[in-house]
Enzyme design. Structure first.
Site, mmCIF file in Angstrom:
data_model
loop_
_atom_site.group_PDB
_atom_site.id
_atom_site.type_symbol
_atom_site.label_atom_id
_atom_site.label_comp_id
_atom_site.label_asym_id
_atom_site.label_seq_id
_atom_site.Cartn_x
_atom_site.Cartn_y
_atom_site.Cartn_z
ATOM 1 N N LYS A 117 0.922 -1.280 -0.001
ATOM 2 C CA LYS A 117 -0.003 0.060 -0.026
ATOM 3 C C LYS A 117 0.756 1.200 0.080
ATOM 4 C CE LYS A 117 -4.516 1.039 0.344
ATOM 5 N NZ LYS A 117 -5.667 0.062 0.260
HETATM 6 N N1 GLU Z 1 -7.405 0.258 -2.837
HETATM 7 C C1 GLU Z 1 -8.248 -1.026 -3.147
HETATM 8 C C2 GLU Z 1 -8.206 -1.903 -2.044
HETATM 9 O O1 GLU Z 1 -8.018 -1.482 -0.918
HETATM 10 C C3 GLU Z 1 -7.932 -1.761 -4.736
HETATM 11 C C4 GLU Z 1 -6.324 -2.050 -4.578
HETATM 12 C C5 GLU Z 1 -5.854 -2.651 -5.996
HETATM 13 O O2 GLU Z 1 -6.793 -2.731 -6.970
HETATM 14 O O3 GLU Z 1 -4.664 -2.918 -6.317
HETATM 15 O O4 GLU Z 1 -8.395 -3.098 -2.157
#
Ligand code: GLU
Length: 427
Positions: A117
């Protein structure tokens, strides 16, 4: 064999959440992992943390600095995968927790990824488009040493959009000297994005709710739904609930809380928010207080805003049957226990909001093969993966007599730690 451990030095003890919640969830799953629990410490330590300074020239000529992060929590099952958040409350602690939840989510769904993240502590609404572009490009350049189509693949999250992904893809591509569309997902369609990606998280929330409702005898048709958060997750989920016959009786975003017992007109609300930026001033519902919002009677309650929203106090007051976590980490572990004792089912984030990363996976696969699928194919595959994961997690919950969250963590942690064990430690 004893495991030697020292306390991580970079955690701020004054602000223990939400990484503390993630650790607590890992502690709760450990007794269910058999011999694999020997490796549990792997999940309590992010593999790699990058903190970057992001300086830009502002429109008025002054120079501003922002703090940015990319945390790769675990890479045992594949490259890192997870979004990038632009929000004033972003901290290392938060990004660590979000990266951990991505590890669990990707493994629970069987996607061939680790978890990662990123984020920048910034209120995107305070900056011009040009400033946001410069912030995004500099951030991408700074984290360029750890991302890549086979290393770590960012995507949108709170405060970022397909435009952010377009700038990230372009910056990375310019730096490596060729167009690398697979470096991010959630891109515009014209740049190798996938049909259905934008609404995939909301669609997945609905699928998870429907599957839970089917087992609990809570029909979607005629159900009363309360949604906290009206962005890309809450807004789309509300729309799909309504299309399937549910009544969305209350909504809350950062600026307003509104209710209408007869059901809010969601398409009209989406038009209002697109024009005005928030629910505030929408005429088709009455404003209500925070207090009332958390005590409204509903069949489904969908927290789709930020983490830590369902506190123990709110959990005691909630009058719903099923909580479907659209956000990441909305329910604290103590609140989870209260909901369990009150027989309120919680469909956890790592399952309920996994539709987004699942279609991100489809996007990445399509980019690699330069062959693009139809929206029907994408939605059918999303449905297939979500329902299969739901079935497996539900079955584990029944068999082991644990919550749906713990069952999802059991399945995911077994996969991650088995990979850890089979790969072995180097040297
Ligand atoms: N931000 C989204 C999540 O928390 C999507 C992450 C992604 O598609 O890599 O799952």
């Amino acid at each position: 064999m004893a495991v030697t451990q020292e306390t991580l030095s970079y955690l701020d003890p004054a602000r223990p959440e939400p990484w503390a919640s993630f650790i607590e969830q890992i502690d709760r799953v450990a007794p269910h992992l058999g011999h694999l629990s020997h490796w549990i410490e792997t999940l309590k330590r992010p593999k790699r943390i990058l903190i970057v300074d992001v300086p830009i020239v502002r429109d008025d000529g002054s120079i501003a600095h922002f703090e940015g992060y990319r945390v790769q929590h675990n890479l045992s099952r594949g490259p890192g995968k997870g979004g990038v958040r632009f929000h004033p409350a972003v901290s290392l602690n938060e990004v660590m927790a979000l990266s951990g939840w991505m590890t669990v989510k990707n493994a629970a769904l069987g996607l061939p990824y680790g978890g990662a993240k990123g984020g920048i502590r910034i209120d995107p609404r305070q900056f011009s488009r040009g400033e946001l572009e410069r912030i995004t490009r500099r951030y991408t350049s700074e984290i360029g040493i750890v991302i890549g189509p086979d290393k770590d693949i960012p995507a949108p999250d709170v405060g970022t959009s397909e435009q952010t992904m377009a700038w990230m893809m372009d910056t990375y591509s310019v730096n490596v000297g060729h167009t690398a569309s697979g470096v991010v997902t959630g891109k515009p369609i014209a740049l190798g994005g996938s049909l259905g990606r934008q609404e995939a998280t909301g669609r997945g929330v609905y699928i998870a709710a429907r599957e839970a409702g089917r087992r609990m005898g809570v029909a979607i048709d005629g159900a009363r739904v309360v949604v906290q958060g009206f962005g890309n997750v809450g807004g789309i989920a509300a729309r799909i609930f309504r299309e399937n016959g549910a009544k969305v009786v209350a909504l809350q975003d950062a600026e307003a809380t509104i209710a209408n017992p007869a059901g809010i007109d969601i398409p009209a609300t989406l038009v209002h928010v697109a024009a005005h930026g928030s629910l505030s001033g929408f005429f088709g519902a009455e404003p209500i207080s925070e207090e009332e919002f958390w005590h409204l009677e509903s069949d489904y309650f969908v927290p789709a805003a930020l983490e830590g929203q369902v506190t123990p106090e709110r959990a005691r007051g909630l009058r719903t049957k099923i909580v479907v976590e659209g956000a990441n980490g909305p329910t604290t572990p103590a609140a989870d226990d209260i909901l369990r004792d009150r027989y309120i089912l919680v469909v956890p984030d790592v399952l309920a909001n996994a539709g987004g990363v699942t279609v991100s996976y489809f996007e990445w696969v399509q980019d690699f093969s330069s062959f693009f699928w139809t929206e029907d194919e994408i939605n059918a595959r999303l449905e297939g993966i979500m329902v299969k994961a739901f079935d497996a997690i539900w079955h584990t919950a029944q068999e082991r007599r644990v919550s749906i969250r713990t069952a999802a963590f059991i399945i995911a942690c077994e996969r991650v730690l088995a990979a850890r064990e089979q790969r072995g430690l180097y040297p």
